[in-house]
Design an enzyme around this catalytic site. Structure first.
Site, PDB file in Angstrom:
ATOM      1  N   CYS A  80       0.831  -1.206   0.000  1.00 26.97           N
ATOM      2  CA  CYS A  80       0.000   0.000   0.000  1.00 26.97           C
ATOM      3  C   CYS A  80       0.865   1.256   0.000  1.00 26.97           C
ATOM      4  CB  CYS A  80      -1.009  -0.052   1.135  1.00 26.97           C
ATOM      5  SG  CYS A  80      -2.493   0.890   0.722  1.00 26.97           S
ATOM      6  N   HIS A 138      -3.753  -5.196   0.298  1.00 29.40           N
ATOM      7  CA  HIS A 138      -3.179  -5.708   1.549  1.00 29.40           C
ATOM      8  C   HIS A 138      -3.205  -7.238   1.599  1.00 29.40           C
ATOM      9  CE1 HIS A 138      -2.984  -1.841   3.791  1.00 29.40           C
ATOM     10  NE2 HIS A 138      -3.867  -1.510   2.864  1.00 29.40           N
ATOM     11  N   GLU A 151      -1.663  -9.089   3.529  1.00 25.23           N
ATOM     12  CA  GLU A 151      -1.547  -9.569   4.914  1.00 25.23           C
ATOM     13  C   GLU A 151      -2.898  -9.887   5.555  1.00 25.23           C
ATOM     14  OE1 GLU A 151      -1.154  -6.481   3.910  1.00 25.23           O
ATOM     15  OE2 GLU A 151      -1.594  -4.991   5.445  1.00 25.23           O
TER      16      GLU A 151
HETATM   17  N1  GLN Z   1      -2.070   6.614   2.578  1.00 25.66           N
HETATM   18  C1  GLN Z   1      -2.152   5.840   1.391  1.00 25.66           C
HETATM   19  C2  GLN Z   1      -3.490   5.963   0.696  1.00 25.66           C
HETATM   20  O1  GLN Z   1      -4.459   6.344   1.303  1.00 25.66           O
HETATM   21  C3  GLN Z   1      -1.835   4.384   1.686  1.00 25.66           C
HETATM   22  C4  GLN Z   1      -2.833   3.738   2.594  1.00 25.66           C
HETATM   23  C5  GLN Z   1      -2.332   2.452   3.211  1.00 25.66           C
HETATM   24  O2  GLN Z   1      -1.134   2.195   3.237  1.00 25.66           O
HETATM   25  N2  GLN Z   1      -3.241   1.657   3.738  1.00 25.66           N
HETATM   26  O3  GLN Z   1      -3.577   5.690  -0.465  1.00 25.66           O
END
Ligand code: GLN
Length: 539
Positions: free
Chosen positions: A384, A510, A512
């Protein structure tokens, strides 16, 4: 079974005793006996969901497939049971009140005075039975957050009392998890806090059926007798939960102690199927007998807190066992590496994972670290925000766009290689408005990603507002960084990789959240394997 049976898990004496792990372990044992089991968590705080909570407050925010931002215990439930949870598995006081207030505004209460009892408790009871009624589960385990005696958990305890009365004692069992402190001066385990906590529960009309006692030392027979007598439970219902080497030992320890048998007896569940824990045992066997070890740096801004990256750490445990490799995760604070030369910290590592996150703090540290691993061919995994940082790093140092940035960090950046998603542009409310939950991702042929997944279409969970800016894609591609996964409809870039590198993968989603003991995530398995090969090559 015709009607679902209900198990309620309350906590006494202190918080952090591991109600989530006990609930997940019991569920695992019942599942292994062929009973369809689900777990839900009721949290007494006023936030509608934990999505707006800082990880320092409440640990990681876990995301379900249907896009709910939930308590991290739901992650344990999925990892143990290998069954997906949903929005309905996590309810907070905020959500309960929101729903009751909406009903009141609609006029549903027909002029009645709306009160905690019965309106709030009725709403709680309804939600406690929702999964049992709609999903045909044999057993529904409900974990009540907080500690018995807290003002905020009273409506939940009252709802449990009423449900037990309405559904009958053979359909509801209450497990109370407490702590037996060890006084080293007296060399004794103390039962008094537990007695008081059981008494507090009784004042609310609930006699615990089963006591699970967290302890650092084994309980003697005398102590078990004493606890049974003074806490009004049967002797066999005093269950010891001694500190475990790993949380994955707990289901087996609970089996030895007979927690599942006591619960089944109370609930009059007579099926005598022996639990099949073969796969669980073989996972533990591999986890505890690794053939080699790797050291992986986890770079993030909340690394000092174990719970902030819970799912990532557990995914490493699953992937480690799958590879028969011990994974030592070294937390590296992104703000610290911003201030010094990263080389020294990173050169010793066999791989680096840059964690998800929000905001600017620590950003330059992450970018410096990525430059180092990219240039030195050290396995890299960005999740992310970690992927977004890898894109910015590449733009700045390979494409020579020195002012490349994410709009999240600089709204006016002249080169927004990471930009705000179109659908996010008019969003003002913060709670529950990110791109959340599972979305499809089409995987390019011939990529590392395809090799790892063994598929060209996957579903992965998301939690973000920003995205790879397609306007720059051609420049990246000509210079060696490719998009290996995209959303089949919107074409949003979901994954990037560097084919010239040993292992360099960034994902917008994600992975994970979906790694379980039974199904370790292929990207974590592949990453640990690459780190292990790299470690061997250095010897
Ligand atoms: N801050 C980034 C976004 O909103 C990544 C979010 C995250 O890592 N969950 O796109």
């Amino acid at each position: 079974m015709p009607n679902p049976k209900y198990v309620f898990v309350t906590g006494g004496v202190t918080s952090s005793l591991g109600k989530g792990i006990i609930s997940a372990s019991l569920a695992k044992l019942l599942q292994a006996r062929g009973l369809s089991t689900t777990i839900q968590k009721f949290d007494p705080y006023i936030n509608v969901d934990p999505g707006t909570l800082n990880p320092y407050e409440h640990g990681e925010c876990y995301v379900t497939e249907d896009g709910a931002e939930t308590d991290l215990d739901l992650g344990h439930y999925e990892r143990f049971l290998n069954v997906k949870t949903s929005q309905a598995n996590n309810v907070t006081t905020g959500r309960i009140y929101q729903s009751v207030i909406e009903k009141e505004r609609r006029g549903d209460f027909l002029g009645k005075t709306v009160q905690v009892i019965p309106h709030i408790t009725n709403e709680i009871k309804e939600r406690m039975q929702l999964l049992g009624k709609t999903k045909n589960h044999d057993v529904v385990i409900t974990e009540i957050g907080g500690t018995v005696g807290d003002i905020e958990s009273l409506p939940y305890i009252e709802a449990v009392r009423q449900l037990r009365w309405e559904l009958g004692r053979e359909n509801c069992v209450v497990i109370h998890l407490t702590l037996l402190p060890f006084l080293s001066a007296a060399k004794e385990l103390k039962t008094k806090p537990t007695q008081h906590s059981v008494k507090t529960l009784m004042e609310s009309g609930i006699n615990a059926d089963v006591l699970v006692c967290r302890t650092e030392h084994n309980l003697s027979d005398d102590l078990r007798e004493k606890l049974a007598l003074f806490c009004n439970v049967e002797r066999e219902a005093v269950i010891q939960s001694i500190d475990a080497e790993t949380i994955y030992d707990v289901p087996l320890m609970m089996y030895e102690e007979g927690l599942d048998r006591v619960v089944m007896k109370r609930l009059k569940i007579t099926e005598e199927i022996k639990p099949d824990l073969t796969n669980w045992r073989s996972f533990l066997q591999k986890h505890k007998n690794p053939k080699s070890s790797v050291t992986i740096g986890l770079i993030g801004k909340y690394v000092e807190l174990q719970d902030s990256y819970k799912s990532i750490l557990e995914s490493f445990v699953h992937a480690g066992a799958a590879n028969e490799v011990e994974v030592n995760v070294v937390p590296i604070h992104s703000s610290e590496i911003e201030l010094k030369d990263v080389q020294e910290d990173i050169a010793k590592l066999d791989g680096v994972l840059v964690a998800p996150g929000f905001g600017e703090r620590g950003m330059e540290g992450k970018i410096n670290a990525i430059t180092y691993v990219r240039e030195n061919n050290i396995p890299f995994f960005g999740i992310c925000l970690g992927m977004q940082m890898a894109v910015i790093e590449y733009a700045r140092n390979v494409l020579h766009i020195s002012d490349a940035n994410s709009v999240e960090m600089d709204v006016d950046t002249p080169n927004p290689v990471i930009s705000l998603m179109e659908e996010q542009k008019d969003v003002v409310q913060k709670g529950g408005t990110m791109r959340l939950g599972a979305w499809k991702c089409a995987i390019e042929k011939g990529t590392l990603l395809e090799k790892l997944y063994g598929s060209n279409l996957i579903d992965e969970r998301h939690r973000h507002r920003y995205e790879f800016n397609d306007a720059y894609y051609d420049q990246f591609k000509t210079n060696g960084l490719i998009a290996s996964g995209v959303n089949p409809e919107t074409k949003l870039v979901e994954a990037i990789e560097l084919p010239s590198h040993r292992w360099f993968v960034g994902v917008q989603y994600h992975p994970e959240y979906s790694s379980t003991v039974a199904n370790p995530h292929p990207l974590f398995v592949g990453f640990v394997k690459a780190c292990n090969l790299f470690a061997q090559s250095k010897k």
